[in-house]
Motif scaffolding. Structure first.
Motif, PDB file in Angstrom:
ATOM      1  N   PHE A  38       0.853  -1.186   0.000  1.00  0.00           N
ATOM      2  CA  PHE A  38       0.000   0.000   0.000  1.00  0.00           C
ATOM      3  C   PHE A  38       0.887   1.234   0.000  1.00  0.00           C
ATOM      4  N   ASP A  39       0.482   2.249  -0.731  1.00  0.00           N
ATOM      5  CA  ASP A  39       1.126   3.547  -0.593  1.00  0.00           C
ATOM      6  C   ASP A  39       0.099   4.508  -0.006  1.00  0.00           C
ATOM      7  N   ALA A  44      -5.305   5.089   1.515  1.00  0.00           N
ATOM      8  CA  ALA A  44      -6.447   5.995   1.731  1.00  0.00           C
ATOM      9  C   ALA A  44      -7.718   5.387   1.120  1.00  0.00           C
ATOM     10  N   LEU A  45      -7.588   4.772  -0.069  1.00  0.00           N
ATOM     11  CA  LEU A  45      -8.755   4.121  -0.685  1.00  0.00           C
ATOM     12  C   LEU A  45      -9.198   2.915   0.156  1.00  0.00           C
ATOM     13  N   PHE A  65     -10.983   9.695   9.033  1.00  0.00           N
ATOM     14  CA  PHE A  65      -9.523   9.725   9.154  1.00  0.00           C
ATOM     15  C   PHE A  65      -8.960  10.830   8.275  1.00  0.00           C
ATOM     16  N   GLU A  66      -7.699  11.185   8.556  1.00  0.00           N
ATOM     17  CA  GLU A  66      -7.025  12.226   7.786  1.00  0.00           C
ATOM     18  C   GLU A  66      -5.718  11.675   7.243  1.00  0.00           C
ATOM     19  N   ARG A  67      -5.014  12.536   6.521  1.00  0.00           N
ATOM     20  CA  ARG A  67      -3.773  12.099   5.866  1.00  0.00           C
ATOM     21  C   ARG A  67      -2.749  11.574   6.872  1.00  0.00           C
ATOM     22  N   VAL A  70      -3.274   8.043   7.684  1.00  0.00           N
ATOM     23  CA  VAL A  70      -2.865   7.159   6.578  1.00  0.00           C
ATOM     24  C   VAL A  70      -1.357   6.968   6.601  1.00  0.00           C
ATOM     25  N   LEU A  74       0.976   3.291   7.403  1.00  0.00           N
ATOM     26  CA  LEU A  74       1.764   2.554   6.400  1.00  0.00           C
ATOM     27  C   LEU A  74       2.745   1.622   7.104  1.00  0.00           C
TER      28      LEU A  74
ATOM     29  N   TYR B 170       6.844  13.440  -6.332  1.00  0.00           N
ATOM     30  CA  TYR B 170       5.624  13.433  -5.524  1.00  0.00           C
ATOM     31  C   TYR B 170       5.515  12.169  -4.663  1.00  0.00           C
ATOM     32  N   ASP B 174       8.292   6.995   2.453  1.00  0.00           N
ATOM     33  CA  ASP B 174       7.489   6.105   3.289  1.00  0.00           C
ATOM     34  C   ASP B 174       6.509   5.272   2.461  1.00  0.00           C
ATOM     35  N   GLN B 175       6.352   5.597   1.165  1.00  0.00           N
ATOM     36  CA  GLN B 175       5.523   4.776   0.280  1.00  0.00           C
ATOM     37  C   GLN B 175       6.442   3.743  -0.373  1.00  0.00           C
ATOM     38  N   LYS B 216      -6.972  17.548   3.850  1.00  0.00           N
ATOM     39  CA  LYS B 216      -6.456  16.481   4.713  1.00  0.00           C
ATOM     40  C   LYS B 216      -7.450  15.341   4.916  1.00  0.00           C
ATOM     41  N   GLY B 217      -8.728  15.630   4.846  1.00  0.00           N
ATOM     42  CA  GLY B 217      -9.734  14.628   5.187  1.00  0.00           C
ATOM     43  C   GLY B 217      -9.716  13.423   4.262  1.00  0.00           C
ATOM     44  N   GLY B 218      -9.997  12.253   4.823  1.00  0.00           N
ATOM     45  CA  GLY B 218     -10.116  11.037   4.029  1.00  0.00           C
ATOM     46  C   GLY B 218      -8.843  10.623   3.343  1.00  0.00           C
ATOM     47  N   GLY B 219      -7.695  11.025   3.894  1.00  0.00           N
ATOM     48  CA  GLY B 219      -6.415  10.616   3.310  1.00  0.00           C
ATOM     49  C   GLY B 219      -6.026  11.441   2.090  1.00  0.00           C
ATOM     50  N   GLN B 220      -6.773  12.491   1.794  1.00  0.00           N
ATOM     51  CA  GLN B 220      -6.424  13.333   0.648  1.00  0.00           C
ATOM     52  C   GLN B 220      -5.254  14.237   1.035  1.00  0.00           C
ATOM     53  N   ARG B 221      -4.618  14.865   0.042  1.00  0.00           N
ATOM     54  CA  ARG B 221      -3.469  15.707   0.386  1.00  0.00           C
ATOM     55  C   ARG B 221      -3.204  16.748  -0.680  1.00  0.00           C
ATOM     56  N   GLU B 223       0.427  18.820  -1.532  1.00  0.00           N
ATOM     57  CA  GLU B 223       1.825  18.924  -1.118  1.00  0.00           C
ATOM     58  C   GLU B 223       2.579  19.784  -2.137  1.00  0.00           C
ATOM     59  N   PHE B 260      -3.845  14.707  -4.087  1.00  0.00           N
ATOM     60  CA  PHE B 260      -4.455  13.380  -4.169  1.00  0.00           C
ATOM     61  C   PHE B 260      -5.904  13.505  -3.717  1.00  0.00           C
ATOM     62  N   VAL B 262      -9.842  11.575  -3.423  1.00  0.00           N
ATOM     63  CA  VAL B 262     -10.490  10.258  -3.326  1.00  0.00           C
ATOM     64  C   VAL B 262     -11.912  10.352  -3.871  1.00  0.00           C
ATOM     65  N   GLY B 268      -8.913   6.696  -6.863  1.00  0.00           N
ATOM     66  CA  GLY B 268      -8.364   7.968  -6.424  1.00  0.00           C
ATOM     67  C   GLY B 268      -7.683   8.658  -7.601  1.00  0.00           C
ATOM     68  N   VAL B 270      -4.412  11.357  -8.663  1.00  0.00           N
ATOM     69  CA  VAL B 270      -3.257  12.210  -8.373  1.00  0.00           C
ATOM     70  C   VAL B 270      -3.193  13.262  -9.472  1.00  0.00           C
ATOM     71  N   VAL B 297      -5.610   6.257  -9.828  1.00  0.00           N
ATOM     72  CA  VAL B 297      -5.187   5.176  -8.919  1.00  0.00           C
ATOM     73  C   VAL B 297      -6.398   4.270  -8.684  1.00  0.00           C
TER      74      VAL B 297
END
Lengths: 97, 429
Positions: A38-39, A44-45, A65-67, A70, A74, B170, B174-175, B216-221, B223, B260, B262, B268, B270, B297
């Protein structure tokens, strides 16, 4: 089913959902990023899927949840992710005695 | 000092413990079958995920009479609430214990079969027979759960990023798997006596990631990554050689704005917007461009890793890569650049398709990527660029490797043609 078991069920269902299922093998020790590939985007998905499953469960639960959540997860194993989701999950409707 | 080191080492070893462990560690005989012993299970979980005993509130013995300390800790989900003795590591341990136990109680782990559905706090307090988890056996012996050793992941973060191309800035370190598939900076110097030439190469981009609080919400970003990129290849022929001297020297700087978004749990998006200013030091031209890149994605389909053999997590994974691009620009200085003298304006539309294959085996640290970029020149020359790289990684974090790269076609930034083999030490950070 209690909150924690509902979350565990939602997470394991997402891990097993095609396409790109990560389970089997059902391994609790695997790490979401390093092992399950996962990245930040795909996790996030994945968490959006967990959130949707919890919202449609009976009883329903709210998981937002927020970034940062996520990114932090990881590096989490499956078990830790479930525990971390529990801390951000609330009952969708107030429980009535 | 030695005691502190020993404690730290013990903590690392505890993290390496698998969960669930071999059945011999937590199962006992009961009524002609093997079931999980709750005391052993609780002790094992607290060894793997240590919890500070000093943080346990007093009075627990009265609430849970006859229950040992390890089970009392697991039975109380609120143990850390308003508890100053409970540190962040204790909270994480408790979360991990509860999460792991929940999956075991769901019956999702081969080798362990719960007889009823029960919440962790209720299960852990009762006798072994109440809501028993059966430890399954075959004629060959116990059915052990998958997962021999838990490998803690390397902690890798920080705002500085080094890549082969600015397009890959981008993706953060950590990914990990995506990072493994990004382009790598290269520094090499080749002396080729057969061809009679020396070649010096320096290619790479360095950026500084600045996260924002927007989206920031839902893992969005959203940067921002300001960057500098260079691409220098100098060929010097030996005296008397028939090889031709050539040079390619560019330096560019810009700002990558990466979003990013969702749509659903399956899809998703990018979006990378990148104003870029390029100096071509060979022909004294300067090019200002605005580049937009869209990367869909779709989980398990595109721009996501998929196992080559489903059900095997120790072989290899493949990522189909696809994106759409548009670039609009103008030569602010034409110098003696024939392309700029022909047409000062640039407008291109197209995309890139390719594949990244990474090994999932720690014994074969290989990755391979191949891609083809096509940009139709609505103004300016068409771009067609093929690139493939095979890398043997030298460290577990995949920062350094030995790479063989073949690239051919018109470069995306300058539209100048190149046809290159490069073998050398490569790196990204």
């Amino acid at each position: 089913m209690g909150k924690l078991l509902a979350i565990a069920a939602a997470v394991t269902a997402e891990l097993s959902a095609p396409p790109g299922a990560k389970w089997p093998p059902n391994n609790l020790n695997k790490v979401m990023g390093a092992d399950y590939r996962f990245d930040e985007n795909t996790l996030a998905l994945f968490l959006t899927g967990v959130s949707e499953r919890l919202r449609s469960a009976t009883p329903a639960y709210l998981f937002a949840f927020e970034r940062d959540f996520v990114k932090a997860n990881l590096a989490s194993s499956v078990g830790l992710l479930i525990g971390n989701i529990e801390r951000k999950t609330t009952a969708a409707a107030p429980l009535v005695a | 000092m030695l005691a502190a080191l020993a404690a730290a080492h013990a903590a690392v070893l505890a993290q390496d413990l698998p969960f669930p462990p071999r059945q011999s560690e937590i199962c006992v005989d009961s009524g002609g079958q093997r079931i999980v012993d709750k005391r052993k299970l609780a002790r094992y979980l607290l060894t793997k995920f240590p919890f500070n005993a000093a943080a346990v509130p007093e009075g627990g013995e009265q609430i849970y009479p006859g229950v040992d300390l390890a089970r009392r800790i697991i039975a109380d989900p609120q143990i850390c609430q308003g508890n100053k003795g409970c540190r962040k590591s204790d909270q994480e341990s408790l979360a991990a214990i509860r999460g792991n136990l929940a999956v075991l109680l769901l019956g999702s782990i081969p080798g362990y079969r719960p007889t009823v559905t029960m919440d962790p706090e209720a299960y852990i307090l009762g006798s072994n027979e109440e809501g028993a988890i059966v430890c399954e056996r075959t004629k060959a012996g116990p059915v052990e759960a998958p997962g021999a050793v838990f490998n803690p992941p390397p902690k890798a973060s920080g705002p500085l990023r080094v890549r082969g191309k600015a397009n890959d800035l981008y993706i953060g370190r950590d990914q990990e798997k995506d990072f493994q598939g990004t382009s790598q900076a290269i520094v090499s110097y080749t002396v080729d006596d057969l061809a009679g030439k020396d070649t010096a190469t320096l290619k790479g981009a360095i950026g500084f990631a600045i996260p924002t609080d927007l989206l920031k919400g839902g893992g969005q970003r959203l940067e921002l990554v300001p960057y500098v990129e260079t691409n220098v290849v100098i060929v010097e022929p030996h005296a008397g050689s028939k090889a031709k001297a050539s040079a390619s020297e560019t330096l560019s700087t810009g700002l990558l704005v990466s979003l990013f978004l969702v749509s659903s749990s399956e899809l998703g998006h990018v979006l990378n917007l990148r104003p870029d200013y390029l100096f071509d030091l060979v022909d004294d031209s300067q090019l200002l461009t605005f580049k937009l890149q869209y990367i869909p994605v779709a989980r398990g389909l595109v721009n996501d890793f998929i196992r080559i053999v489903p059900g095997r997590d120790d072989l290899a994974s493949v990522k189909p890569v696809l994106d759409l691009r548009v670039a609009a620009g103008v030569y602010t200085e034409t110098g003696v650049n024939p392309l700029a003298l022909e047409d000062r304006h640039v407008l291109r539309l197209g995309g890139q398709a390719g594949v990244v294959v990474v090994s999932d085996s720690p014994y074969v640290p290989l990755s391979f990527s191949a891609s083809y970029l096509w940009l139709e020149g609505l103004q300016g020359r068409d771009i067609g660029y093929f690139s493939s790289t095979l890398t043997w990684h030298l460290d577990p974090r995949k920062y350094f490797g030995i790479s063989a790269t073949y690239s051919r076609g018109e470069r995306e930034d300058t539209a100048k043609r190149e046809d290159q083999w490069t073998i050398g030490l490569t790196g990204r950070f």
